[in-house]
Motif scaffolding. Structure first.
Motif, PDB file in Angstrom:
ATOM      1  N   LEU A   5       0.820  -1.206   0.000  1.00 60.18           N
ATOM      2  CA  LEU A   5       0.000   0.000   0.000  1.00 60.18           C
ATOM      3  C   LEU A   5       0.855   1.258   0.000  1.00 60.18           C
ATOM      4  O   LEU A   5       0.434   2.297  -0.505  1.00 60.18           O
ATOM      5  CB  LEU A   5      -0.929   0.003   1.226  1.00 60.18           C
ATOM      6  N   ASN A   6       2.037   1.166   0.548  1.00 58.38           N
ATOM      7  CA  ASN A   6       2.917   2.321   0.608  1.00 58.38           C
ATOM      8  C   ASN A   6       3.446   2.716  -0.768  1.00 58.38           C
ATOM      9  O   ASN A   6       4.020   3.782  -0.922  1.00 58.38           O
ATOM     10  CB  ASN A   6       4.109   2.055   1.531  1.00 58.38           C
ATOM     11  N   PHE A   7       3.288   1.865  -1.748  1.00 54.40           N
ATOM     12  CA  PHE A   7       3.804   2.154  -3.081  1.00 54.40           C
ATOM     13  C   PHE A   7       2.786   2.869  -3.972  1.00 54.40           C
ATOM     14  O   PHE A   7       3.104   3.237  -5.098  1.00 54.40           O
ATOM     15  CB  PHE A   7       4.234   0.851  -3.783  1.00 54.40           C
ATOM     16  N   ASP A   8       1.569   3.043  -3.491  1.00 54.68           N
ATOM     17  CA  ASP A   8       0.517   3.576  -4.350  1.00 54.68           C
ATOM     18  C   ASP A   8       0.841   4.941  -4.924  1.00 54.68           C
ATOM     19  O   ASP A   8       0.424   5.261  -6.043  1.00 54.68           O
ATOM     20  CB  ASP A   8      -0.806   3.646  -3.586  1.00 54.68           C
ATOM     21  N   SER A   9       1.589   5.748  -4.210  1.00 56.33           N
ATOM     22  CA  SER A   9       1.890   7.101  -4.680  1.00 56.33           C
ATOM     23  C   SER A   9       2.930   7.111  -5.802  1.00 56.33           C
ATOM     24  O   SER A   9       3.061   8.105  -6.513  1.00 56.33           O
ATOM     25  CB  SER A   9       2.383   7.973  -3.517  1.00 56.33           C
ATOM     26  N   ILE A  10       3.654   6.004  -5.990  1.00 60.99           N
ATOM     27  CA  ILE A  10       4.721   6.007  -6.999  1.00 60.99           C
ATOM     28  C   ILE A  10       4.552   4.945  -8.074  1.00 60.99           C
ATOM     29  O   ILE A  10       5.114   5.084  -9.158  1.00 60.99           O
ATOM     30  CB  ILE A  10       6.117   5.831  -6.346  1.00 60.99           C
ATOM     31  N   ARG A  11       3.772   3.908  -7.828  1.00 63.47           N
ATOM     32  CA  ARG A  11       3.715   2.768  -8.747  1.00 63.47           C
ATOM     33  C   ARG A  11       2.912   3.095 -10.007  1.00 63.47           C
ATOM     34  O   ARG A  11       2.085   4.015 -10.026  1.00 63.47           O
ATOM     35  CB  ARG A  11       3.102   1.557  -8.052  1.00 63.47           C
ATOM     36  N   LEU A 142       0.162   5.082 -16.939  1.00 59.58           N
ATOM     37  CA  LEU A 142      -0.468   4.094 -17.812  1.00 59.58           C
ATOM     38  C   LEU A 142       0.573   3.328 -18.626  1.00 59.58           C
ATOM     39  O   LEU A 142       0.302   2.248 -19.136  1.00 59.58           O
ATOM     40  CB  LEU A 142      -1.437   4.781 -18.781  1.00 59.58           C
ATOM     41  N   ASN A 143       1.765   3.915 -18.745  1.00 60.62           N
ATOM     42  CA  ASN A 143       2.830   3.334 -19.574  1.00 60.62           C
ATOM     43  C   ASN A 143       3.894   2.646 -18.714  1.00 60.62           C
ATOM     44  O   ASN A 143       5.076   2.697 -19.023  1.00 60.62           O
ATOM     45  CB  ASN A 143       3.463   4.437 -20.442  1.00 60.62           C
ATOM     46  N   LYS A 144       3.453   2.020 -17.610  1.00 59.83           N
ATOM     47  CA  LYS A 144       4.349   1.253 -16.722  1.00 59.83           C
ATOM     48  C   LYS A 144       5.495   2.102 -16.200  1.00 59.83           C
ATOM     49  O   LYS A 144       6.647   1.667 -16.149  1.00 59.83           O
ATOM     50  CB  LYS A 144       4.877   0.001 -17.447  1.00 59.83           C
ATOM     51  N   THR A 145       5.164   3.325 -15.787  1.00 60.53           N
ATOM     52  CA  THR A 145       6.169   4.241 -15.242  1.00 60.53           C
ATOM     53  C   THR A 145       5.949   4.419 -13.747  1.00 60.53           C
ATOM     54  O   THR A 145       4.816   4.582 -13.292  1.00 60.53           O
ATOM     55  CB  THR A 145       6.078   5.614 -15.945  1.00 60.53           C
ATOM     56  N   PHE A 146       7.045   4.388 -12.977  1.00 63.13           N
ATOM     57  CA  PHE A 146       6.960   4.701 -11.550  1.00 63.13           C
ATOM     58  C   PHE A 146       7.746   5.978 -11.273  1.00 63.13           C
ATOM     59  O   PHE A 146       8.629   6.364 -12.038  1.00 63.13           O
ATOM     60  CB  PHE A 146       7.443   3.531 -10.680  1.00 63.13           C
ATOM     61  N   ILE A 147       7.408   6.622 -10.180  1.00 60.20           N
ATOM     62  CA  ILE A 147       7.848   7.991  -9.942  1.00 60.20           C
ATOM     63  C   ILE A 147       9.002   8.047  -8.944  1.00 60.20           C
ATOM     64  O   ILE A 147       8.959   7.423  -7.877  1.00 60.20           O
ATOM     65  CB  ILE A 147       6.676   8.849  -9.435  1.00 60.20           C
ATOM     66  N   VAL A 148      10.020   8.817  -9.295  1.00 55.63           N
ATOM     67  CA  VAL A 148      11.148   9.105  -8.413  1.00 55.63           C
ATOM     68  C   VAL A 148      10.975  10.541  -7.909  1.00 55.63           C
ATOM     69  O   VAL A 148      11.001  11.490  -8.694  1.00 55.63           O
ATOM     70  CB  VAL A 148      12.492   8.978  -9.161  1.00 55.63           C
ATOM     71  N   ASN A 149      10.750  10.684  -6.606  1.00 57.41           N
ATOM     72  CA  ASN A 149      10.563  12.018  -6.031  1.00 57.41           C
ATOM     73  C   ASN A 149      11.907  12.696  -5.819  1.00 57.41           C
ATOM     74  O   ASN A 149      12.860  12.083  -5.326  1.00 57.41           O
ATOM     75  CB  ASN A 149       9.808  11.918  -4.704  1.00 57.41           C
ATOM     76  N   SER A 165      13.561   2.188  -3.035  1.00 58.80           N
ATOM     77  CA  SER A 165      14.467   1.041  -3.018  1.00 58.80           C
ATOM     78  C   SER A 165      13.691  -0.259  -2.844  1.00 58.80           C
ATOM     79  O   SER A 165      13.923  -1.245  -3.561  1.00 58.80           O
ATOM     80  CB  SER A 165      15.484   1.211  -1.882  1.00 58.80           C
ATOM     81  N   HIS A 166      12.750  -0.277  -1.901  1.00 57.33           N
ATOM     82  CA  HIS A 166      11.944  -1.477  -1.688  1.00 57.33           C
ATOM     83  C   HIS A 166      11.056  -1.767  -2.897  1.00 57.33           C
ATOM     84  O   HIS A 166      10.856  -2.930  -3.257  1.00 57.33           O
ATOM     85  CB  HIS A 166      11.095  -1.326  -0.427  1.00 57.33           C
ATOM     86  N   TYR A 167      10.547  -0.711  -3.511  1.00 60.70           N
ATOM     87  CA  TYR A 167       9.690  -0.915  -4.678  1.00 60.70           C
ATOM     88  C   TYR A 167      10.483  -1.583  -5.810  1.00 60.70           C
ATOM     89  O   TYR A 167      10.010  -2.536  -6.436  1.00 60.70           O
ATOM     90  CB  TYR A 167       9.099   0.409  -5.172  1.00 60.70           C
ATOM     91  N   ILE A 168      11.678  -1.097  -6.072  1.00 64.16           N
ATOM     92  CA  ILE A 168      12.506  -1.654  -7.146  1.00 64.16           C
ATOM     93  C   ILE A 168      12.835  -3.117  -6.868  1.00 64.16           C
ATOM     94  O   ILE A 168      12.698  -3.988  -7.730  1.00 64.16           O
ATOM     95  CB  ILE A 168      13.790  -0.814  -7.321  1.00 64.16           C
ATOM     96  N   ARG A 169      13.246  -3.404  -5.633  1.00 66.34           N
ATOM     97  CA  ARG A 169      13.632  -4.787  -5.300  1.00 66.34           C
ATOM     98  C   ARG A 169      12.430  -5.723  -5.383  1.00 66.34           C
ATOM     99  O   ARG A 169      12.525  -6.840  -5.912  1.00 66.34           O
ATOM    100  CB  ARG A 169      14.268  -4.827  -3.902  1.00 66.34           C
TER     101      ARG A 169
END
Length: 381
Positions: A5-11, A142-149, A165-169
């Protein structure tokens, strides 16, 4: 482990979320204007009808993104080539770390190559500085992009880096989903491609094992991206002059949009993607005995060496190196006609901007010469 759930803002978005996003986009005036520009052969009504019929992210990429990128490449390049990709496993997962030239096309071309060689498309890292409007965020996610703040206060940056870091791993190891990320924040403006230690430090934050185990799990593949002509080179050169004349100068959001447009529309000549060999546990084992900072530096150099060695040179690179260093060591690698064409190209791009012409010309030469310098320096190690 951080909860999903913590990834929702970037996934990126998931398949079951896309229709809610499409409903938002169809009411965005600027998005509709973009569609008219990008797809002039489609009526807006027909495009939206097509959009609303799409059922998955993969379908969105295949039906909307892929055809547009292919048309851009057809009209602005002299062909895309690649090397090393056949040595990778289409069923595996990789963290593709590459040099960075073009805001939009680096990752877009990579995914074209993935599709055409029976790989799944990669997820793409993008800095939030480029997400100028909410509808742009919707479109890229929509294009499988995640966000780096970026540009956060220290405490928030630490939390953001840990989450990233956790999201990538998790994405790599648990979902078997490959990822593309640039080797440094932003593009290399001068062609001197170097992996940022801070990027590797962020990636290591989610590891629970030894240095070799942590990075071996990521399965890093260095990728070297070579454009014969960088359509944004004159804009990058002008940015150097602006910073020379005003150390406080910062590129605006309008500048970012201008770079995106120039990158898409400008001619690129030949383009090559050189895929390196995966940096796995056996390559990293020897780094376990080094001090922590030395481990990261050694890994950065391992990545850089592959990027430098797999760079594809075109005549302009050798011409620029000879002129920038005032040598003639590469004269057998290009003709007088090559030289005339390249210098004519530089003059044409310089004519688009006002400034210190000698300085700007020198910046352009260095930009094209640096990959040659790095190759020969790397080869001597």
């Amino acid at each position: 482990m951080i909860n999903e759930l913590n990834f929702d803002s970037i996934r990126p978005y998931k398949d079951n979320e896309i229709h809610e996003v499409f409903e938002r986009l169809k009411n965005e005036h600027d998005f509709l204007e973009l569609i008219k520009f990008l797809y002039p052969n489609f009526s807006t009504e027909n495009f939206l009808k097509k959009l609303l019929s799409i059922q998955s992210i993969n379908e969105f990429q295949a039906e909307v993104i892929y055809p547009y990128v292919k048309e851009v490449l057809r009209t602005t390049t002299k062909g895309i080539t690649h090397s090393g990709l056949t040595d990778l496993d289409p069923n595996g997962h990789y963290l593709f770390i590459s040099n960075h030239r073009d805001i939009v096309l680096d990752s877009a071309i990579l995914n074209i190559l993935m599709v055409e060689n029976n790989f799944n498309t990669t997820e793409i890292a993008i800095g939030d500085n480029l997400l100028i409007f909410p509808w742009i965020t919707d479109l890229v996610k929509l294009n499988k992009t995640f966000i780096v703040n970026r540009n956060l206060p220290v405490r928030q940056m630490m939390e953001s880096s840990t989450r990233l870091s956790h999201y990538i791993r998790k994405t790599l190891a648990e979902r078997n989903q490959s990822i593309w990320i640039a080797q440094r924040e932003g593009r290399s403006k001068d062609g001197d491609d170097r992996t940022q230690i801070s990027l590797l430090k962020m990636m290591n934050m989610s590891g629970t094992g030894t240095f070799a185990e942590n990075f071996g799990e990521l399965n890093i593949v260095p990728v070297s991206i070579s454009y014969e002509y960088d359509p944004c080179d004159y804009l990058k050169a002008l940015e150097f002059q602006m910073k020379r004349d005003n150390p406080e100068y910062k590129k605006s959001q309008a500048d970012d949009l201008k770079h995106m447009g120039a990158g898409l529309r400008g001619r690129k000549g030949r383009v090559h993607f050189g895929f390196g060999k995966p940096i796995n546990h056996s390559h990293l084992q020897k780094l376990n005995e080094l001090p922590k900072n030395d481990q990261l530096q050694e890994l950065a150099e391992m990545i850089d060496q592959q990027i430098h060695n797999n760079y594809k040179f075109f005549p302009g690179n050798f011409i620029a190196d000879d002129l920038f260093t005032n040598h003639t060591r590469h004269t057998k690698k290009y003709t007088e006609e090559d030289k005339s064409i390249f210098l004519g190209y530089l003059d044409e791009h310089l004519s688009r901007i006002d400034g210190d012409r000698d300085y700007l010309h020198n910046v352009l030469l260095e930009m094209y010469a640096n990959p040659v310098k790095n190759f020969y320096t790397s080869d001597e190690k």
